[in-house]
Motif scaffolding. Sequence first.
Motif, short mmCIF file in Angstrom:
data_model
loop_
_atom_site.label_atom_id
_atom_site.label_comp_id
_atom_site.label_asym_id
_atom_site.label_seq_id
_atom_site.Cartn_x
_atom_site.Cartn_y
_atom_site.Cartn_z
N ALA A 8 0.86 -1.32 -0.09
CA ALA A 8 0.05 -0.07 -0.02
C ALA A 8 0.90 1.45 -0.02
O ALA A 8 0.73 2.09 -0.75
CB ALA A 8 -1.06 0.16 1.13
N THR A 9 1.88 1.29 0.81
CA THR A 9 2.93 2.35 1.03
C THR A 9 3.90 1.84 1.92
O THR A 9 3.75 1.07 2.83
CB THR A 9 2.22 3.64 1.50
OG1 THR A 9 3.31 5.13 1.18
CG2 THR A 9 1.96 3.65 2.82
N SER A 10 5.21 2.25 1.74
CA SER A 10 6.34 1.77 2.66
C SER A 10 5.91 2.41 3.74
O SER A 10 5.79 3.74 4.07
CB SER A 10 7.80 2.35 2.04
OG SER A 10 7.51 3.77 1.58
N GLY A 11 5.99 1.57 4.90
CA GLY A 11 5.56 2.15 6.40
C GLY A 11 6.36 2.78 7.01
O GLY A 11 6.30 3.64 7.97
N ILE A 12 7.92 2.68 6.60
CA ILE A 12 8.91 3.29 7.15
C ILE A 12 9.78 4.10 6.18
O ILE A 12 10.10 3.51 5.40
CB ILE A 12 9.87 2.46 8.27
CG1 ILE A 12 9.09 1.34 9.26
CG2 ILE A 12 11.03 3.04 8.71
CD1 ILE A 12 9.91 0.56 10.05
N LYS A 13 9.88 5.32 6.38
CA LYS A 13 10.59 6.27 5.56
C LYS A 13 12.04 6.30 5.94
O LYS A 13 12.43 6.44 7.14
CB LYS A 13 9.97 7.60 5.12
CG LYS A 13 8.58 7.68 4.90
CD LYS A 13 8.21 6.73 3.69
CE LYS A 13 6.58 6.78 3.34
NZ LYS A 13 6.35 5.94 1.98
N PRO A 14 12.97 6.20 5.17
CA PRO A 14 14.35 6.33 5.44
C PRO A 14 14.63 7.84 6.03
O PRO A 14 14.06 8.61 5.49
CB PRO A 14 15.20 6.08 4.34
CG PRO A 14 14.51 5.32 3.46
CD PRO A 14 12.95 5.85 3.82
N PRO A 15 15.55 8.03 6.94
CA PRO A 15 15.82 9.12 7.75
C PRO A 15 16.29 10.43 6.47
O PRO A 15 15.82 11.48 6.74
CB PRO A 15 17.06 9.05 8.86
CG PRO A 15 16.80 7.71 8.98
CD PRO A 15 16.11 6.89 7.71
N ALA A 16 16.94 9.82 5.54
CA ALA A 16 17.18 10.89 4.46
C ALA A 16 16.20 11.34 3.58
O ALA A 16 16.06 12.31 3.20
CB ALA A 16 18.28 9.92 3.29
N VAL A 17 14.92 10.55 3.56
CA VAL A 17 13.79 10.95 2.88
C VAL A 17 13.15 12.06 3.75
O VAL A 17 12.76 13.15 3.09
CB VAL A 17 12.87 9.45 2.55
CG1 VAL A 17 11.52 10.28 2.12
CG2 VAL A 17 13.57 8.74 1.52
N ILE A 18 13.00 11.81 4.84
CA ILE A 18 12.38 12.70 6.07
C ILE A 18 13.16 13.96 6.08
O ILE A 18 12.53 15.04 6.00
CB ILE A 18 12.27 12.05 7.38
CG1 ILE A 18 11.30 10.72 7.24
CG2 ILE A 18 11.75 13.13 8.32
CD1 ILE A 18 11.60 10.07 8.49
N SER A 19 14.59 13.87 5.86
CA SER A 19 15.24 14.94 6.04
C SER A 19 15.13 16.05 4.63
O SER A 19 14.94 16.96 4.84
CB SER A 19 16.71 14.68 6.22
OG SER A 19 17.66 15.88 6.20
N ALA A 20 15.01 15.17 3.47
CA ALA A 20 14.93 15.85 2.11
C ALA A 20 13.70 16.71 2.39
O ALA A 20 13.58 17.96 1.63
CB ALA A 20 15.04 14.77 1.25
N VAL A 21 12.61 16.07 2.62
CA VAL A 21 11.35 16.95 2.93
C VAL A 21 11.36 18.16 3.46
O VAL A 21 10.85 19.13 3.18
CB VAL A 21 10.14 16.01 3.39
CG1 VAL A 21 8.83 16.84 3.43
CG2 VAL A 21 9.81 14.75 2.24
N GLY A 22 12.09 18.07 4.84
CA GLY A 22 12.46 19.26 5.53
C GLY A 22 13.21 20.03 4.83
O GLY A 22 12.86 21.30 5.13
#
Length: 377
Positions: A8-22
């Motif tokens: 459905a969707t990847s349940g855990i996002k890598p820290p680098a993805v979260i950081s990139a959004v910020g």
Amino acid sequence: MIYLDNAATSGIKPPAVISAVGTALRKYNANPGRSGYKTAMDTAYKIYDIRTKIKDFFGADTEENVVFTPSCTYALNCVIKGANIGYGHIVVSDIEHNAVMRPVWKLTEEGKAYFTAAKTYPAEPEKTVQSFKNAIKNDTKLVVCTHASNVTGEINPIEKIGEFCYEKGIAFAVDAAQSAGVIKIDMKKMHIDYLCIAAHKGLCAPMGTGILIARKPLADTIIEGGTGTSSLDFTQPQDMPERMESGTVNVPGILGVGAGVEYIKQRGIDNVYNHEMRLAKYLYKNLTENKKIVLYTPFPEEYKFAPVIPFNVLGVPSEKTAQYLADKNIAVRGGLHCAPAAHKKLGTQNTGAVRVSIGSFNTKNDIDYLLNMLKFI
């Protein structure tokens, strides 16, 4: 929570993805391609850089072929409704998601096309290829095929299907919602004309991110509007990617996509797939030892299946099993998974199935906990 709903969707996002959004919200917070001041230009350059990464990762021709969409479903609609079909013939597989079947069905209802569903054979790629060949007619304009089923995990032999389409001059579109970021895809080698991607799944990007890579032009668009180019002209631009990207693109999501691609590259896509399949095979083997469990697919062999296992508990509705597991802090999905064609093939259209879909962050402990909870249902 034990998250096993990665289809459905990847349940855990890598820290680098979260950081990139910020980072996008702090640093790249201007509309790319709309103005000449520094932040807008920096954002445009950053988006271009990510298009290049995606082009290289999937073996596309140029960065301009990479279009950012809100979802894989949106990308598939762009292809199915935008291809120059006339009143022509479309071939799909018999395990397609509604993201394919509904737009194809709508064209059929409107008298704009008709379709044939080619039968697929799990773990028998030669028979599947022959089935697609048998479905081709003189007026076939488009073949749309899922790479990996979101219900059964069955992998279709898209390279052989693509080779056949190339020889016949038929446009070939692939729904890579379940495979992009998990299984290697080379568009040129596989003769894929249109690749549709759910970046929030295998690429671990934020939800609301999809990609269309179009190696061939599309005759029509499904949305028109501002592109930052040719603004005096009321006609939608012909140049890609602007032709398919009206309105402001999802800059935070796109930066998340770029970080997701880098994450998969660093881990190694073969390593990701092998890790997920080890867990899938371990789960399947143990489920066969539980006499209360009904399985619907063969043992998941490498590169014939994606890490998706559908099952049911004897006498228990799939939704009830999924709710029981949710109460035990395990996330799976019961029901029809927006893919009634696949469930009709399995014979589960009335009951649905419980789907376990494994992701790159899952561990053997996750699977052991699930197996243990199933003993007490």
